[in-house]
Scaffold this active site. Structure first.
Site, PDB file in Angstrom:
ATOM      1  CD  GLU A   1      -2.870   1.090   2.405  1.00  0.00           C
ATOM      2  OE1 GLU A   1      -3.739   1.975   2.498  1.00  0.00           O
ATOM      3  OE2 GLU A   1      -2.775   0.147   3.221  1.00  0.00           O
TER       4      GLU A   1
ATOM      5  N   GLY B   1      -4.043  32.083  -8.722  1.00  0.00           N
ATOM      6  CA  GLY B   1      -4.704  33.224  -8.094  1.00  0.00           C
ATOM      7  C   GLY B   1      -6.068  32.839  -7.557  1.00  0.00           C
TER       8      GLY B   1
END
Length: 383
Positions: free
Chosen positions: A248, A345
């Site tokens: 994992e 932004g």
């Protein structure tokens, strides 16, 4: 990321699989992202289609319905799902694959034949029942109990943060069969969710990964046959979990590296299209410097992930390498996505832009598959 770069572990078969994964994702995954985000879970149909395509359990033996592949096959699929921006199905698929690996590696022949073909076809969806309320990474002290009663076990307890929690047909469930013991008292069960006394709580409201269902599960006097005990022997669960966490954690490093690449690419494209101060954003030196650093970090992460894949394939992967790959790349992912969002932004704060979703989705990576602080401790013990 690097012109002409192909990792050494890639070959013609894996390149063909990569092309297939791109087509499958474009046709069956990407068009449904918005709906899955809204409903909080994926449709069962995508599991059945993936099963029919042979990509649900690529590295499971064909004796049990898989595709006879290796870890490289699963890495290719995971990388492509992340690179496409999928934050819904890939989460559940990874848990599904991990659960299947537990059954293939530790299950009896009867258990393998009973469950793996259905997991490979998508008829069954699997989940992992490990984490408990108040327990987190402390798996040795779990409170869920499985008490032997004749030829059955009586299970009581609760689990939380369970991916595929509301859709799973089976769970690889951890419970204490000997409450007096810590690690040696933990056993794993293949738990069928149709069992009487099992209940799914409400889907949990997460910061991100909104298209992946995550739930709290309750077990109230659930009676399961002793044949549900994974491998048929008690007390091996903690060892089994520690062994399979390497799989994992290595796969998590692969995922995070792919997300970093995706973040870089969408931000580069945005910077080329966006105009500011009568020039493109990419024409501003600061933006170019930021993207240069982001590209570098994403490239190093990809090479590190490829190194871990190579070690997994040749059998030399260690807890150290898997842990280092997982913690470092996951933290780099958070940093890279954050820097990319800044270049957007105000648009970067809007969820209609993929960078915003990457930002909220990335935060789980340093937590699951073992919190990064725990992984550093594991690495530190061997110093």
């Amino acid at each position: 990321m690097i012109d002409g770069y192909q990792p050494r572990w890639m070959n013609e078969e894996l390149l063909a699989l990569q092309d297939m994964a791109q087509r499958f994702t474009a046709e069956e995954v990407t068009p449904h992202q918005e709906r899955w985000h809204t409903q909080g879970a994926t449709d069962r149909e995508v599991w059945l289609k993936a099963g029919a395509a042979g990509i649900l359990l690529p590295d499971i033996s064909s004796d049990y319905g898989g595709s006879d592949g290796t870890f490289a096959h699963e890495a290719v699929l995971a990388h492509q799902l992340c690179l496409s921006g999928d934050t819904s199905w890939r989460c559940g698929k990874q848990i599904h694959v991990i659960a299947a690996h537990y059954i293939e590696r530790y299950g009896t022949e009867e258990q393998k034949l009973q469950y793996l073909p259905k997991l490979a076809s998508g008829e069954y969806i699997a989940g992992m029942g490990m984490t408990e309320p108040g327990g987190g990474t402390d798996l040795q002290n779990m409170r869920t109990r499985a008490i032997k009663q004749g030829d059955h076990y009586l299970i009581n307890g609760a689990k939380t943060f369970i991916t595929n929690g509301s859709t799973a047909d089976i769970l690889v469930l951890a419970a204490k069969t000997d409450p007096k013991q810590k690690a040696k008292g933990v056993s794993l069960f293949i738990f069928e969710t149709r069992t009487s006394g099992f209940r799914v709580g409400q889907r949990l409201k997460k910061i991100g990964l909104h298209g992946s269902d995550t739930c709290e599960l309750f077990f109230e006097d659930c009676l399961v046959p002793e044949s549900a005990l994974l491998g048929g022997a008690e007390g091996r669960g903690f060892y089994q979990m520690m062994q399979d966490l390497t799989y994992e954690r290595t796969l998590t490093g692969v995922n995070c590296a792919a997300v970093m690449q995706h973040a870089y690419e969408v931000t580069r494209d945005y910077a080329n299209d966006r105009h500011m101060f009568d020039k493109r954003l990419i024409d501003l030196q600061h933006v170019r410097f930021e993207l240069a650093e982001v590209k570098t970090a994403a490239t190093v992460a990809r090479i590190f992930a490829d190194f871990a894949i190579e070690r997994y394939l040749d059998g030399s992967i260690s807890t150290d390498i898997a842990s280092m790959s997982k913690w470092w790349i996951s933290e780099q992912q958070c940093e890279v996505v954050n820097r990319c969002l800044q270049l957007f932004g105000g648009h970067g704060y809007m969820l209609e832009y993929p960078i915003a979703r990457m930002y909220v989705d990335a935060r789980i990576e340093p937590i699951y598959a073992g919190a990064n602080e725990i992984l550093k401790e594991l690495i530190g013990r061997a110093l």
